[in-house]
Structures are given as structure tokens and as C-alpha cells.
Design an enzyme around this catalytic site. Structure first.
Site, PDB file in Angstrom:
ATOM      1  CB  CYS A 156     -92.309 -34.350  65.383  1.00  0.00           C
ATOM      2  SG  CYS A 156     -93.533 -34.948  64.174  1.00  0.00           S
ATOM      3  CB  THR A 157     -89.037 -35.072  69.709  1.00  0.00           C
ATOM      4  OG1 THR A 157     -90.288 -34.588  70.186  1.00  0.00           O
ATOM      5  CG2 THR A 157     -87.917 -34.682  70.662  1.00  0.00           C
TER       6      THR A 157
END
Length: 158
Positions: free
Chosen positions: A47-48
Site C-alpha cells: 500500500c505504501t
């Protein structure tokens, strides 16, 4: 389980709190195209990577008329930490009750490490200026997705 959206469908309206607790509505973006992307959890590696890719391409996307909103089940406090820690420029909103995730078909059964689980399905929905679904992409990869999206939307300059 939630139904997947199709091109031409009206995009479900939503108002959710952002990382600062301010309300963000899809209606606030009327007249512009909006990329609404759904991700499982702030502060996780995939997600980062995805949020950083969107941030790195924000100027390019904005120049082509697109706003970007990231939606996860996280609370605003976690979103704020995510934004600060990773220096993110994208608008992040939280949907802890998962109502918007479900309305967009981004929550349901998925395979994770060979097992069927219920959770957030990494998805991207492109909404046109009139609030209709232009594209609905499900089970996208965290890495490389933004580059592919830029190619698919024919946005040059990456």
C-alpha cells in the site's frame, strides 16, 4: 459480497473523513475526473508503494484533469501517520465501516497466499466528469499499477 461496478454505472456517492478528519465527498470533484483507489491498509509495504506511485505522478494526473482519492478501512489518525511518514500528496480517506468499499465492489472474498479470505480487494475506479464509472479495475497489483494506469489513460510524461 459486493457487486463490481461496470463502465457507465453511476459512481456511488460518498463522504468520508480524510487524514485531518475533514469530510471529503465525491461530489466536491464534480466536473473533474477522479481516480478512486482502494487499498487494504496504510503503513504496509504494498500500500505504501502504491500510494507513493500515485504521489509521484500527481502533477501529471492533475495536468490531465484527474484528482486522486485513496480509500482504506483505516481511521484518520492512521492515515495522518501514513501521510506524514511517507510524505504522501494524495488525498487519503478512511472507511472503517467499509460501506464505500462495499458500494464500489472493493470488499469481499479474495485469495491471499492461497487461502480464500474476506477483505479489501485492491481496486481502482476511474470516475468521469459526470460522476459515471469510466473504468473499474479489480485485483490490481500494488507495484506497477500506476504506470499501467497512466498508459491505459494515455497520459504522457511519466
Amino acid at each position: 459480497m459486493s457487486e463490481r461496478l461496470q463502465p457507465g454505472d453511476p459512481a456511488p456517492a460518498f463522504t468520508l473523513p480524510d487524514a485531518d478528519g475533514k469530510q471529503v465527498s465525491l461530489a466536491n470533484h464534480a466536473g473533474r475526473k477522479v481516480i478512486v483507489y482502494f487499498y487494504p491498509a496504510a503503513l504496509t509495504p504494498g500500500c505504501t508503494k502504491q500510494a507513493c506511485d500515485f504521489t509521484d505522478n500527481l502533477r501529471l494526473l492533475a495536468g490531465a484533469g484527474y484528482d486522486v482519492i485513496g480509500v482504506s478501512p483505516d481511521k484518520p489518525e492512521k492515515l495522518a501517520k501514513f501521510r506524514e511518514q511517507e510524505q504522501l500528496g494524495v488525498t487519503l480517506v478512511g472507511d472503517p465501516e467499509k460501506k464505500v468499499l462495499e458500494a464500489y465492489g472493493a470488499f469481499g472474498e479474495k485469495k491471499l497466499y492461497g487461502k480464500v479470505v474476506t477483505g479489501v480487494i485492491r481496486s481502482t475506479v476511474v470516475v468521469d466528469e459526470e460522476g459515471r464509472v469510466e473504468r473499474a479495475l479489480y485485483n490490481v497489483k500494488a507495484t506497477g499499477h500506476v504506470a499501467k494506469l497512466l498508459r491505459d489513460l494515455k497520459i504522457d510524461g511519466a
